[in-house]
Write a protein that holds these residues in place. Structure first.
Motif, PDB file in Angstrom:
ATOM      1  N   GLN A   1      23.168   5.508   8.265  1.00 52.83           N
ATOM      2  CA  GLN A   1      24.301   4.638   8.596  1.00 52.83           C
ATOM      3  C   GLN A   1      23.875   3.313   9.224  1.00 52.83           C
ATOM      4  OE1 GLN A   1      27.249   5.262   7.548  1.00 52.83           O
ATOM      5  NE2 GLN A   1      26.868   7.366   6.881  1.00 52.83           N
ATOM      6  N   ILE A   2      22.567   3.098   9.372  1.00 54.42           N
ATOM      7  CA  ILE A   2      22.072   1.871   9.998  1.00 54.42           C
ATOM      8  C   ILE A   2      21.697   0.867   8.918  1.00 54.42           C
ATOM      9  CG2 ILE A   2      20.285   0.875  11.484  1.00 54.42           C
ATOM     10  CD1 ILE A   2      20.031   3.654  12.792  1.00 54.42           C
ATOM     11  N   MET A   3      22.159  -0.377   9.054  1.00 51.15           N
ATOM     12  CA  MET A   3      21.784  -1.414   8.105  1.00 51.15           C
ATOM     13  C   MET A   3      20.331  -1.811   8.359  1.00 51.15           C
ATOM     14  SD  MET A   3      23.521  -5.126   7.306  1.00 51.15           S
ATOM     15  CE  MET A   3      24.871  -4.387   6.390  1.00 51.15           C
ATOM     16  N   HIS A   4      19.513  -1.692   7.313  1.00 51.18           N
ATOM     17  CA  HIS A   4      18.097  -2.017   7.456  1.00 51.18           C
ATOM     18  C   HIS A   4      17.505  -2.348   6.104  1.00 51.18           C
ATOM     19  CE1 HIS A   4      17.942   2.286   6.380  1.00 51.18           C
ATOM     20  NE2 HIS A   4      16.735   2.020   5.861  1.00 51.18           N
ATOM     21  N   ASP A   5      16.342  -2.953   6.132  1.00 48.80           N
ATOM     22  CA  ASP A   5      15.613  -3.273   4.912  1.00 48.80           C
ATOM     23  C   ASP A   5      14.183  -3.605   5.310  1.00 48.80           C
ATOM     24  OD1 ASP A   5      15.216  -3.818   2.117  1.00 48.80           O
ATOM     25  OD2 ASP A   5      17.323  -4.432   2.021  1.00 48.80           O
ATOM     26  N   CYS A   6      13.349  -3.954   4.330  1.00 52.24           N
ATOM     27  CA  CYS A   6      11.960  -4.230   4.668  1.00 52.24           C
ATOM     28  C   CYS A   6      11.293  -5.120   3.635  1.00 52.24           C
ATOM     29  CB  CYS A   6      11.160  -2.936   4.811  1.00 52.24           C
ATOM     30  SG  CYS A   6      10.897  -2.056   3.254  1.00 52.24           S
ATOM     31  N   ALA A   7      10.187  -5.717   4.043  1.00 53.34           N
ATOM     32  CA  ALA A   7       9.259  -6.406   3.157  1.00 53.34           C
ATOM     33  C   ALA A   7       7.924  -5.687   3.271  1.00 53.34           C
ATOM     34  CB  ALA A   7       9.108  -7.875   3.561  1.00 53.34           C
ATOM     35  N   GLU A   8       7.095  -5.786   2.230  1.00 58.80           N
ATOM     36  CA  GLU A   8       5.797  -5.118   2.209  1.00 58.80           C
ATOM     37  C   GLU A   8       4.671  -6.148   2.205  1.00 58.80           C
ATOM     38  OE1 GLU A   8       7.033  -1.211  -0.463  1.00 58.80           O
ATOM     39  OE2 GLU A   8       6.071  -2.911  -1.437  1.00 58.80           O
ATOM     40  N   PHE A   9       3.526  -5.744   2.750  1.00 60.03           N
ATOM     41  CA  PHE A   9       2.407  -6.682   2.787  1.00 60.03           C
ATOM     42  C   PHE A   9       1.092  -5.942   2.915  1.00 60.03           C
ATOM     43  CE2 PHE A   9       3.164  -5.738   7.188  1.00 60.03           C
ATOM     44  CZ  PHE A   9       1.913  -5.801   7.791  1.00 60.03           C
ATOM     45  N   THR A  10       0.044  -6.599   2.492  1.00 57.20           N
ATOM     46  CA  THR A  10      -1.320  -6.233   2.838  1.00 57.20           C
ATOM     47  C   THR A  10      -2.013  -7.504   3.303  1.00 57.20           C
ATOM     48  OG1 THR A  10      -1.574  -4.308   1.400  1.00 57.20           O
ATOM     49  CG2 THR A  10      -3.568  -5.523   1.930  1.00 57.20           C
ATOM     50  N   PHE A  11      -2.538  -7.486   4.505  1.00 63.09           N
ATOM     51  CA  PHE A  11      -3.268  -8.611   5.081  1.00 63.09           C
ATOM     52  C   PHE A  11      -4.663  -8.111   5.400  1.00 63.09           C
ATOM     53  CE2 PHE A  11      -3.898 -11.184   9.215  1.00 63.09           C
ATOM     54  CZ  PHE A  11      -4.617 -12.166   8.546  1.00 63.09           C
ATOM     55  N   ASN A  12      -5.659  -8.637   4.655  1.00 69.04           N
ATOM     56  CA  ASN A  12      -7.036  -8.207   4.864  1.00 69.04           C
ATOM     57  C   ASN A  12      -7.982  -9.393   4.705  1.00 69.04           C
ATOM     58  OD1 ASN A  12      -7.320  -8.601   2.063  1.00 69.04           O
ATOM     59  ND2 ASN A  12      -6.997  -6.446   1.606  1.00 69.04           N
ATOM     60  N   SER A  13      -9.264  -9.123   4.621  1.00 72.49           N
ATOM     61  CA  SER A  13     -10.254 -10.199   4.554  1.00 72.49           C
ATOM     62  C   SER A  13     -10.132 -11.029   3.281  1.00 72.49           C
ATOM     63  CB  SER A  13     -11.672  -9.630   4.665  1.00 72.49           C
ATOM     64  OG  SER A  13     -11.938  -8.732   3.603  1.00 72.49           O
ATOM     65  N   SER A  14      -9.457 -10.505   2.266  1.00 76.99           N
ATOM     66  CA  SER A  14      -9.264 -11.248   1.023  1.00 76.99           C
ATOM     67  C   SER A  14      -8.027 -12.129   1.054  1.00 76.99           C
ATOM     68  CB  SER A  14      -9.159 -10.287  -0.162  1.00 76.99           C
ATOM     69  OG  SER A  14     -10.388  -9.626  -0.368  1.00 76.99           O
ATOM     70  N   GLY A  15      -7.151 -11.939   2.041  1.00 71.75           N
ATOM     71  CA  GLY A  15      -5.970 -12.782   2.139  1.00 71.75           C
ATOM     72  C   GLY A  15      -4.723 -11.992   2.440  1.00 71.75           C
ATOM     73  N   MET A  16      -3.578 -12.599   2.094  1.00 71.19           N
ATOM     74  CA  MET A  16      -2.276 -11.974   2.297  1.00 71.19           C
ATOM     75  C   MET A  16      -1.607 -11.742   0.950  1.00 71.19           C
ATOM     76  SD  MET A  16       0.310 -10.749   3.955  1.00 71.19           S
ATOM     77  CE  MET A  16       0.269 -11.159   5.711  1.00 71.19           C
ATOM     78  N   PHE A  17      -1.108 -10.521   0.754  1.00 66.31           N
ATOM     79  CA  PHE A  17      -0.437 -10.117  -0.472  1.00 66.31           C
ATOM     80  C   PHE A  17       0.880  -9.477  -0.044  1.00 66.31           C
ATOM     81  CE2 PHE A  17      -5.016  -9.560  -0.543  1.00 66.31           C
ATOM     82  CZ  PHE A  17      -5.389 -10.457  -1.542  1.00 66.31           C
ATOM     83  N   CYS A  18       2.010 -10.050  -0.449  1.00 66.88           N
ATOM     84  CA  CYS A  18       3.277  -9.599   0.121  1.00 66.88           C
ATOM     85  C   CYS A  18       4.418  -9.704  -0.881  1.00 66.88           C
ATOM     86  CB  CYS A  18       3.601 -10.385   1.389  1.00 66.88           C
ATOM     87  SG  CYS A  18       3.507 -12.184   1.206  1.00 66.88           S
ATOM     88  N   ASN A  19       5.481  -8.969  -0.609  1.00 64.72           N
ATOM     89  CA  ASN A  19       6.639  -8.980  -1.492  1.00 64.72           C
ATOM     90  C   ASN A  19       7.891  -8.553  -0.745  1.00 64.72           C
ATOM     91  OD1 ASN A  19       7.325  -5.913  -2.172  1.00 64.72           O
ATOM     92  ND2 ASN A  19       5.111  -6.109  -2.128  1.00 64.72           N
ATOM     93  N   THR A  20       9.028  -9.005  -1.253  1.00 70.10           N
ATOM     94  CA  THR A  20      10.301  -8.449  -0.822  1.00 70.10           C
ATOM     95  C   THR A  20      10.628  -7.358  -1.818  1.00 70.10           C
ATOM     96  OG1 THR A  20      11.529 -10.098  -2.098  1.00 70.10           O
ATOM     97  CG2 THR A  20      11.086 -10.598   0.212  1.00 70.10           C
ATOM     98  N   THR A  21      10.815  -6.157  -1.354  1.00 65.56           N
ATOM     99  CA  THR A  21      10.944  -5.012  -2.254  1.00 65.56           C
ATOM    100  C   THR A  21      12.372  -4.509  -2.312  1.00 65.56           C
ATOM    101  OG1 THR A  21      10.207  -2.762  -2.713  1.00 65.56           O
ATOM    102  CG2 THR A  21      10.273  -3.410  -0.395  1.00 65.56           C
ATOM    103  N   MET A  22      12.827  -4.232  -3.511  1.00 66.52           N
ATOM    104  CA  MET A  22      14.092  -3.549  -3.738  1.00 66.52           C
ATOM    105  C   MET A  22      13.859  -2.298  -4.582  1.00 66.52           C
ATOM    106  SD  MET A  22      14.279  -7.065  -4.197  1.00 66.52           S
ATOM    107  CE  MET A  22      15.277  -8.508  -3.828  1.00 66.52           C
ATOM    108  N   VAL A  23      12.609  -1.855  -4.658  1.00 65.36           N
ATOM    109  CA  VAL A  23      12.257  -0.712  -5.495  1.00 65.36           C
ATOM    110  C   VAL A  23      13.045   0.528  -5.087  1.00 65.36           C
ATOM    111  CG1 VAL A  23      10.386   0.894  -6.062  1.00 65.36           C
ATOM    112  CG2 VAL A  23       9.978  -1.561  -6.141  1.00 65.36           C
ATOM    113  N   ASP A  24      13.299   0.690  -3.798  1.00 66.74           N
ATOM    114  CA  ASP A  24      14.031   1.856  -3.317  1.00 66.74           C
ATOM    115  C   ASP A  24      15.506   1.571  -3.089  1.00 66.74           C
ATOM    116  OD1 ASP A  24      11.815   3.623  -3.212  1.00 66.74           O
ATOM    117  OD2 ASP A  24      11.172   2.710  -1.330  1.00 66.74           O
TER     118      ASP A  24
END
Length: 393
Positions: free
Chosen positions: A154-177
């Motif tokens: 019942q709680i409004m929530h959402d998320c973005a995904e990321f990987t931040f490592n020595s190679s850089g930043m890789f990220c997305n806004t996900t609606m897969v679920d």
């Protein structure tokens, strides 16, 4: 090739062992993340911007959770990594890893190297419970907005995904679920990139579009609290188990008498349906059993895509073709003209609605929405700062 599934999968594996609702799906089917010209910094400025127009900063909380070096971690308000600990559960049985927004204006945080998710909760805090996984290590039960019995349902929530490592930043806004809170990511560094931004009125348009499709309208939860992906809708009894059956049959029939060409980074595969299997020759011999609706929606099962450079890329392209319903009439895949996507009555109307509502036409509506670069995904091998904006409702 470093795939999104590989970069984020470690968290999902730990979560699965703990019986959580976390499901990182999808992968970079093309356009591999290249090695950085120099190592990215060990931390990065993260700014959270509230432009919802409906929720004050005092009613919004952020959670940064994921994994680092094989352990599940969370980020503290001062930007430090802290391991998940069973002792973090309070008297109510859940943790309080919430990072409140600043009293006014933008919220400035520090993001350390890790892979994970940035959750936002609006109106009420999320309930993350620390549990022991199958190996006895501390892990988190993540929110599962598609499960009615979940404590965060019942709680409004959402998320973005990321990987931040020595190679850089890789990220997305996900609606897969699921989709609930409109989010946009801006990543600055070698380039200045933004993705995920909805058109004016985009959130309302998504709900309106899906409410107008009988097979998909039951995926809307509450009074437009969220809409869940059709794959999860199947599990909740809200979506037909055989929805894609007629289209799958059509594809199988079409390619029983002619070839399908699938072009990947490894080369071009030529396939035809014979003996119940879709078999391909080319850089390698790969074959696929006839998928189910569930396989199509999750891009898994008969369409599972290992990170092997051969079967995986072909499976990803087939998965995209099924969801976009372009396979039956385009014998050269992947197709890259969005005007040809989702043109059939039986199609992934959930993904269609998401793409129609975004400024750049990109969204992560299903696991391999990145095929031909249509996912709300950005990367930078020399990142300087990242901003997550809760955009107007």
């Amino acid at each position: 090739m470093i795939s999104r599934r590989k970069l984020l999968g470690g968290i999902a594996a730990s979560a699965a062992a703990a019986g959580t609702g976390l499901a990182f799906a999808g992968s970079r089917a093309s356009g591999a993340e290249s090695a950085a010209p120099r190592a990215a910094g060990s931390t990065m400025p993260l700014t959270i911007v509230n432009k919802t127009g409906q929720f004050a900063n005092s009613s919004i909380w952020v959670y940064i959770v994921g994994n680092e070096g094989g352990r599940q971690v969370r980020v503290t308000p001062d930007g430090k990594l802290a391991p998940i600990a069973l002792s973090d559960n309070g008297s109510d049985g859940v943790t309080d890893y919430a990072i409140p927004l600043s009293g006014s204006g933008d919220t400035k945080l520090t993001l350390p190297r890790m892979s994970g998710r940035i959750y936002v909760a609006l109106g009420s805090k999320l309930k993350f419970k620390a549990v022991a996984d199958g190996a006895g290590n501390a892990a988190l039960q993540y929110p599962a907005g598609w499960v009615s019995g979940d404590p965060n349902f019942q709680i409004m929530h959402d998320c973005a995904e990321f990987t931040f490592n020595s190679s850089g930043m890789f990220c997305n806004t996900t609606m897969v679920d699921m989709f609930s809170v409109p989010l946009a990511i801006r990543l600055t560094g070698a380039k200045d990139q933004t993705t995920g931004t909805l058109k004016d009125g985009g959130r309302a348009r998504i709900f309106s579009d899906l409410a107008g499709v009988d097979a998909f309208k039951r995926l809307i939860i509450g009074d437009n609290l969220r809409v869940i992906a059709p794959g999860h809708g199947m599990g909740a009894g809200l979506f037909a188990q055989d929805y894609f059956a007629s289209y799958i049959d059509q594809v199988w029939d079409v390619y029983g008498s002619k070839d399908l060409k699938v072009t990947t980074n490894a080369g071009t595969f030529t396939g035809r349906v014979s003996g119940g299997k879709f078999s391909f020759t080319g850089p390698a011999s790969v074959s696929f059993d006839k998928p189910s609706t569930k396989d199509v929606l999750f891009c898994d099962g008969a369409l599972a895509a290992p990170n092997d450079g051969t079967t995986g890329p072909v499976a990803a392209i087939l998965g995209a073709g099924f969801n976009r319903t372009t396979l039956h009439n385009s014998a050269a895949q992947p197709t890259s003209k969005p005007g040809a996507f989702y043109g059939e009555q039986v199609t992934n109307h959930y993904a269609k609605a998401l793409h129609a509502a975004t400024v750049d036409g990109k969204a992560y509506g299903f696991a391999f929405d990145d095929v031909a670069d249509f996912a709300s995904y950005i990367q930078d091998t020399d990142p300087k700062a990242i901003t997550l904006t809760l955009t107007p409702f």
